[in-house]
Design a protein around this motif. Sequence first.
Motif, mmCIF file in Angstrom:
data_model
loop_
_atom_site.group_PDB
_atom_site.id
_atom_site.type_symbol
_atom_site.label_atom_id
_atom_site.label_comp_id
_atom_site.label_asym_id
_atom_site.label_seq_id
_atom_site.Cartn_x
_atom_site.Cartn_y
_atom_site.Cartn_z
ATOM 1 N N ILE A 112 60.742 49.993 23.601
ATOM 2 C CA ILE A 112 61.386 49.380 24.686
ATOM 3 C C ILE A 112 62.329 48.091 23.840
ATOM 4 N N LYS A 113 63.522 48.138 24.710
ATOM 5 C CA LYS A 113 64.533 46.990 24.095
ATOM 6 C C LYS A 113 63.924 45.388 24.673
ATOM 7 N N PRO A 114 63.820 44.704 23.696
ATOM 8 C CA PRO A 114 63.510 43.178 24.267
ATOM 9 C C PRO A 114 64.527 42.771 25.064
ATOM 10 N N THR A 145 75.299 52.251 17.320
ATOM 11 C CA THR A 145 74.448 51.201 16.496
ATOM 12 C C THR A 145 74.783 49.650 16.934
ATOM 13 N N GLY A 146 73.886 48.979 17.000
ATOM 14 C CA GLY A 146 73.931 47.665 16.826
ATOM 15 C C GLY A 146 74.415 46.850 15.495
ATOM 16 N N ALA A 147 73.854 47.888 14.593
ATOM 17 C CA ALA A 147 74.628 47.352 13.373
ATOM 18 C C ALA A 147 76.148 47.539 12.988
ATOM 19 N N GLY A 197 76.368 50.863 29.762
ATOM 20 C CA GLY A 197 77.390 51.172 29.286
ATOM 21 C C GLY A 197 77.198 52.122 27.995
ATOM 22 N N ASP A 198 76.066 52.571 27.765
ATOM 23 C CA ASP A 198 75.805 53.577 26.790
ATOM 24 C C ASP A 198 76.289 54.826 26.864
ATOM 25 N N LYS A 199 76.915 55.233 28.169
ATOM 26 C CA LYS A 199 77.325 56.563 28.641
ATOM 27 C C LYS A 199 79.042 56.491 28.058
ATOM 28 N N THR A 242 62.197 55.603 19.197
ATOM 29 C CA THR A 242 62.886 56.371 20.393
ATOM 30 C C THR A 242 64.205 55.438 20.790
ATOM 31 N N ASP A 243 64.306 54.397 20.356
ATOM 32 C CA ASP A 243 65.589 53.734 20.436
ATOM 33 C C ASP A 243 66.860 54.057 19.788
ATOM 34 N N ALA A 244 66.602 55.005 18.712
ATOM 35 C CA ALA A 244 67.642 55.654 18.167
ATOM 36 C C ALA A 244 67.733 56.859 18.781
ATOM 37 N N GLU A 245 68.340 56.951 19.939
ATOM 38 C CA GLU A 245 68.127 58.134 20.936
ATOM 39 C C GLU A 245 69.839 58.622 20.729
ATOM 40 N N GLY A 246 70.886 57.818 20.601
ATOM 41 C CA GLY A 246 72.178 58.397 20.712
ATOM 42 C C GLY A 246 72.490 59.547 19.696
HETATM 43 N N1 BES Z 1 72.839 51.890 22.446
HETATM 44 C C1 BES Z 1 72.360 51.520 21.410
HETATM 45 C C2 BES Z 1 73.396 50.614 20.571
HETATM 46 C C3 BES Z 1 74.258 49.634 20.978
HETATM 47 C C4 BES Z 1 73.930 48.292 20.763
HETATM 48 C C5 BES Z 1 75.261 49.745 21.775
HETATM 49 C C6 BES Z 1 74.510 47.334 21.249
HETATM 50 C C7 BES Z 1 75.956 48.618 22.108
HETATM 51 C C8 BES Z 1 75.708 47.362 22.021
HETATM 52 C C9 BES Z 1 71.370 52.409 20.259
HETATM 53 O O1 BES Z 1 71.103 53.544 21.123
HETATM 54 C C10 BES Z 1 70.537 51.549 19.875
HETATM 55 O O2 BES Z 1 69.531 51.245 20.389
HETATM 56 N N2 BES Z 1 70.461 51.580 18.623
HETATM 57 C C11 BES Z 1 69.380 50.815 17.793
HETATM 58 C C12 BES Z 1 69.093 51.717 16.743
HETATM 59 C C13 BES Z 1 67.963 51.375 15.859
HETATM 60 C C14 BES Z 1 66.711 51.706 16.813
HETATM 61 C C15 BES Z 1 67.817 52.453 14.574
HETATM 62 C C16 BES Z 1 70.151 49.628 17.276
HETATM 63 O O3 BES Z 1 71.053 49.886 16.939
HETATM 64 O O4 BES Z 1 69.207 48.551 17.297
#
Ligand code: BES
Length: 480
Positions: free
Chosen positions: A259-261, A359-361, A270-272, A329-333
């Motif tokens: 889960i995201k912090p 990716t946030g990266a 907005g992930d859609k 599981t957060d690398a779902e896209g």
């Molecule tokens: N939807 C996020 C990426 C994202 C981050 C979109 C910020 C818009 C703004 C994606 O699904 C995600 O969570 N990516 C992770 C991947 C990591 C777990 C390898 C990330 O970038 O942290």
Amino acid sequence: MLINRCADDTSADSLLVLLREEDCNNIPEFHKDIREIIAVLVSRRDFKGKKGSLLRVPMVEGNMYLIGLGKKDKCTLKLIRDSLAWGLRTIGRNHGKSACVPLSHLKEYEGLCFSLGEAGGLCGYAFDSYKTKDKDYEPFSLDEIYSDVYDEKEISNGLKFADAQIFSRNIANEPGCSVSPEVMAEKARELAKKYGLECEVWDENRLKAERMGALLAVGSGSKNPPRLIHLTYKPRVKASKKIAVVGKGITFDSGGLNIKPDNFMLTMKGDKTGACNVLGILKGVCELGLNVEVHGFLSCAENMPSGSSYRPDDIIRARNGKTIEINNTDAEGRLVLADALCAASEIKPDVIIDMATLTGACVVALGKNRAGLFVNDDDLCSKLLASSELRGENYWRLPLEDDDISESLKSPFADLVNSGQRYGGAIFAALFLKEFVDENIKWAHMDIAGVDFKDKEYGVYAKGATAFGVRTCLDYLMRL
Ligand code: BES
Ligand code: MN
Ligand code: ZN
């Protein structure tokens, strides 16, 4: 809204004049009265054409607005487009109904009329349907805009581009509680009905039968089941090219069990955006009546933690048979795109373009005004960059080749892992996607994370969803 050719006696209540610093010393051939007023304002040093300056001058009837474009050698079409949107928005907010916009002093900029149409179409946009009071502003549409540089076709194309973006933004702005994967399917069906598109929706049972194991895994934690949506546009005459556009449609990304912090979960409605953009692009393609066959694939799921969620350590199988070990599981896209890219490859298009808030990266690398672009073909890359340049979206090409990162895609137990080392995360994700694209097909991947959403309005952007990607993609399709 109508955009008309300027007549000498236009009855517009507002006048919008964009001036570079050089134009202030050598005032262009506007109407004599206007030139005189500008000359006075310039001599009093009230207005110098500085970039980002806006001056409202009350007139006997209505208002004149001056916007500075800065130095001539730094002035771009993008700045002009944003300034037009800003000026027209200011007019609308001040209850103006019509605007006269002299532009002949800027006619050296290719795409000027198109930009006027686009700015005119976007200036009044606001997502305010949930505000019952204290509205900062309400959406509006100007009745008429007059311009002395007039190209009907260009202006109307600009307006169609604006409508395509608004269509995408309206859905992207909706929160997760109102847009589920099935609602995405309904939106697609409505669009298909309106324009006579083919529309196929795969529900969870069909997804199972079709071996879409990655999309199913991501959707498994939510009570809103996943959907794969396939829209097809076929032109009346035989198409010159067949293009597939693929969008990530995570209606909400909580991160799942990983889960995201706190703050990181905000804006994840907005992930859609990728999928919303695909809908907008198809609308644009229909409105423009393009002579290309366009296939839209929307891979939609909600990423939620629950007793039925997919887990870290799970090993899943994508449509092309490759197995993936889940380590986050957060690398779902990349997972939902994996299956969709397989499906897109199977119809053998000339080109696949996918867009995803992936990716946030990518946001760390490029900031919130520039998207990452990964392309396996130089010619396709230069075409996309040319389209983006003309239509005012910024991309930066990133590498689709890296031995070290490729090595980290390997799993000890499966063919691939879904997330790797901390560094180069945007490239890792792109290399992961590459595993699901037929290597004989030209392919571009747009990482639109961060650029999908604006906290405050700027230029053609309102607060919220931007539909970033629609303009570049539509322009590319228009040129085929
Ligand atoms: N939807 C996020 C990426 C994202 C981050 C979109 C910020 C818009 C703004 C994606 O699904 C995600 O969570 N990516 C992770 C991947 C990591 C777990 C390898 C990330 O970038 O942290
Ligand atoms: Mn995620
Ligand atoms: Zn996501």
